[in-house]
Write an enzyme that holds these catalytic residues in place. Structure first.
Site, mmCIF file in Angstrom:
data_model
loop_
_atom_site.group_PDB
_atom_site.id
_atom_site.type_symbol
_atom_site.label_atom_id
_atom_site.label_comp_id
_atom_site.label_asym_id
_atom_site.label_seq_id
_atom_site.Cartn_x
_atom_site.Cartn_y
_atom_site.Cartn_z
ATOM 1 N N ARG A 69 35.766 -14.116 54.741
ATOM 2 C CA ARG A 69 35.591 -12.923 53.905
ATOM 3 C C ARG A 69 35.687 -11.591 54.671
ATOM 4 O O ARG A 69 36.319 -10.661 54.180
ATOM 5 C CB ARG A 69 34.277 -13.002 53.121
ATOM 6 N N TYR A 128 38.676 -9.254 53.163
ATOM 7 C CA TYR A 128 38.430 -8.003 52.451
ATOM 8 C C TYR A 128 37.236 -7.208 52.999
ATOM 9 O O TYR A 128 36.459 -6.644 52.231
ATOM 10 C CB TYR A 128 38.309 -8.208 50.924
ATOM 11 N N CYS A 142 42.093 -16.648 67.578
ATOM 12 C CA CYS A 142 43.109 -15.800 68.218
ATOM 13 C C CYS A 142 43.495 -14.619 67.334
ATOM 14 O O CYS A 142 44.677 -14.457 67.009
ATOM 15 C CB CYS A 142 44.362 -16.608 68.502
ATOM 16 N N GLU A 143 42.529 -13.869 66.881
ATOM 17 C CA GLU A 143 42.800 -12.689 66.058
ATOM 18 C C GLU A 143 41.759 -11.650 66.438
ATOM 19 O O GLU A 143 40.559 -11.954 66.423
ATOM 20 C CB GLU A 143 42.602 -12.989 64.550
ATOM 21 N N GLU A 155 29.563 -16.848 33.777
ATOM 22 C CA GLU A 155 29.979 -17.786 34.836
ATOM 23 C C GLU A 155 29.581 -17.292 36.215
ATOM 24 O O GLU A 155 30.449 -17.069 37.068
ATOM 25 C CB GLU A 155 31.512 -17.906 34.839
ATOM 26 N N PRO A 156 28.292 -17.068 36.485
ATOM 27 C CA PRO A 156 27.926 -16.574 37.820
ATOM 28 C C PRO A 156 28.295 -17.597 38.884
ATOM 29 O O PRO A 156 28.126 -18.802 38.665
ATOM 30 C CB PRO A 156 26.407 -16.411 37.752
ATOM 31 N N GLY A 157 28.809 -17.151 39.984
ATOM 32 C CA GLY A 157 29.149 -18.030 41.100
ATOM 33 C C GLY A 157 28.220 -17.748 42.258
ATOM 34 O O GLY A 157 27.218 -18.410 42.463
ATOM 35 N N ARG A 158 28.525 -16.659 43.007
ATOM 36 C CA ARG A 158 27.742 -16.368 44.214
ATOM 37 C C ARG A 158 26.278 -16.071 43.884
ATOM 38 O O ARG A 158 25.404 -16.305 44.715
ATOM 39 C CB ARG A 158 28.369 -15.213 44.993
ATOM 40 N N TYR A 215 31.970 -18.839 48.858
ATOM 41 C CA TYR A 215 33.251 -18.352 49.405
ATOM 42 C C TYR A 215 33.303 -18.391 50.933
ATOM 43 O O TYR A 215 34.013 -17.604 51.540
ATOM 44 C CB TYR A 215 33.561 -16.934 48.895
#
Ligand SMILES: Cc1ncc(COP(=O)(O)O)c(C=O)c1O
Length: 373
Positions: A266, A270, A297-298, A212-215, A327
């Site tokens: 992302r 992480y 505002c971070e 199930e490859p995604g990226r 993602y």
């Protein structure tokens, strides 16, 4: 896929037989929708869910095609993987022994026993997904060996045939020049060799293997274009720099762009690394250590932590950040009421808008206080 993803697939006319329903907390509505769409498989994540799927299928007078998502105690990330006996995470049925109330049985085995006892559940096989952005085949190989061993044991003990084994996704892509993913064919060959030799050792026929490859499919298809706004340079005092020099002082330029954590969460989620290049013109100016930051505002709203950009980068320039096809848009938000950008598909020199950018109306029309004012 979950509820809205099923809706997209249905609207796009995708054959349900090619789809699988995933998730650690599937609602009854999602399970019913999966049965309505005649999904190829529901990947069951827990004993509780297995019972609900059986009950819902029975109420409809149908048979649900099911795979069991197992946690083989292998966790992989990029170049490293760790193997542990026990699992402490929200996904999947643990293969570690004696993890349930029923002494001696793993949750995984309890699920196999239960699934084979339900007349309206067709147990197709087993599934696992060990992590993401993985570069080396070792973690995949260990997970495959563990699942095949378990599959053989279950086939023998419960006199069943489990024709399918899904080894999940997680194949890494290059976000920055230091990422060195292996060619897919190399990983596939390594996996096939492991499956072949393990099945021979166990004396079983190989199940049908799926992944199930995604990226790895969509990640590198896309880059995000940002417009540069405010620039500033600060002096950084560091006990040690990247080259190992001690007590150093160096300038760092902050390059603010017109997006940030709302279109790419992302880095803040992480610490994901990206790169950026000047895309709207060429420049021979010297390279300067820069940090590309968003407009939210971070202070953690960082797009690219460290990148060398030409020192003449100025407001109005466009920066391209590659590898944002997975993602990013899917994780985007309206934090600070920023309108999400559109998505443009480009092929052979022609461009087509495939998702339009949000408007002020889009932002306001769900807010009952101001929508109709
Ligand atoms: C069950 C499952 N399969 C496949 C994937 C795809 O992972 P990747 O994009 O890392 O290949 C995910 C991602 O979270 C997942 O949860």
């Amino acid at each position: 896929m979950l509820w809205g993803e099923l809706a997209v697939a249905a609207r796009a006319g995708i054959d349900g037989a090619n789809l699988g329903l995933h998730g650690n907390n599937k609602s009854d509505a999602e399970i019913n929708r999966a049965l309505d769409m005649k999904l190829g498989r529901i990947v069951v994540d827990s004993l509780d869910e297995l019972e609900r799927v059986a009950k819902i299928a029975s109420g409809r007078g149908e048979t649900a095609k099911v795979m069991l998502r197992l946690t083989p105690g292998v966790h992989a990330h990029t170049h490293e993987f760790i193997a542990t006996a026990h699992e402490d995470q929200k996904f999947g049925l643990s293969m570690a022994g004696d993890t349930t109330e029923s002494a001696g049985l793993s949750a995984a085995e309890e699920a196999v026993a239960a699934a084979t006892s339900y007349s309206n559940v067709e147990l197709l096989g087993l599934h696992c997904h060990i992590g993401s952005q993985i570069f080396e085949p070792d973690g995949f190989a260990l997970a495959a060996e563990k699942l095949l061993g378990f599959l053989a044991a279950m086939q023998a003990k419960y006199s069943i045939v489990l024709p399918e084994l899904d080894l999940g996704g997680g194949y890494g892509i290059a976000y920055t020049p230091v990422d060195t993913p292996r060619p897919p064919a190399e990983i596939a060959q390594a996996m096939a060799a492991v499956v072949r030799s393990k099945c021979a050792e166990l004396g079983i026929a190989s199940p049908r293997i799926s992944i199930e490859p995604g990226r790895a499919i969509v990640g590198t298809s896309t880059f995000t274009l940002y417009e540069v706004g405010t620039l500033k340079t600060v002096r950084v005092d560091a006990p040690v720099d990247a080259g190992g020099n001690q007590n150093v002082t160096f300038p760092r330029r902050y390059v603010s762009v017109d997006g940030g954590m709302s279109d790419n969460a992302r880095p803040v989620l992480y610490d994901a690394d990206y790169s950026a290049i000047l895309a709207s013109r060429t420049s021979d100016a010297a390279a300067q250590l820069s940090r590309v930051v968003g407009k939210h505002c971070e202070s953690g709203d960082i797009v690219v932590r460290d990148v060398y950009l030409p020192e003449d980068v100025a407001a109005g320039d466009l920066l391209a950040v590659p590898g944002t096809g997975a993602y990013c848009w899917a994780l985007s938000s309206n934090y600070n009421y920023l309108a999400r950008p559109g998505v443009v598909a480009v092929r052979n020199g022609s461009a087509r808008l495939i998702v339009r950018g949000e408007t002020e109306e889009d932002l306001l029309n769900r807010d009952m206080g101001v929508a109709n004012v």
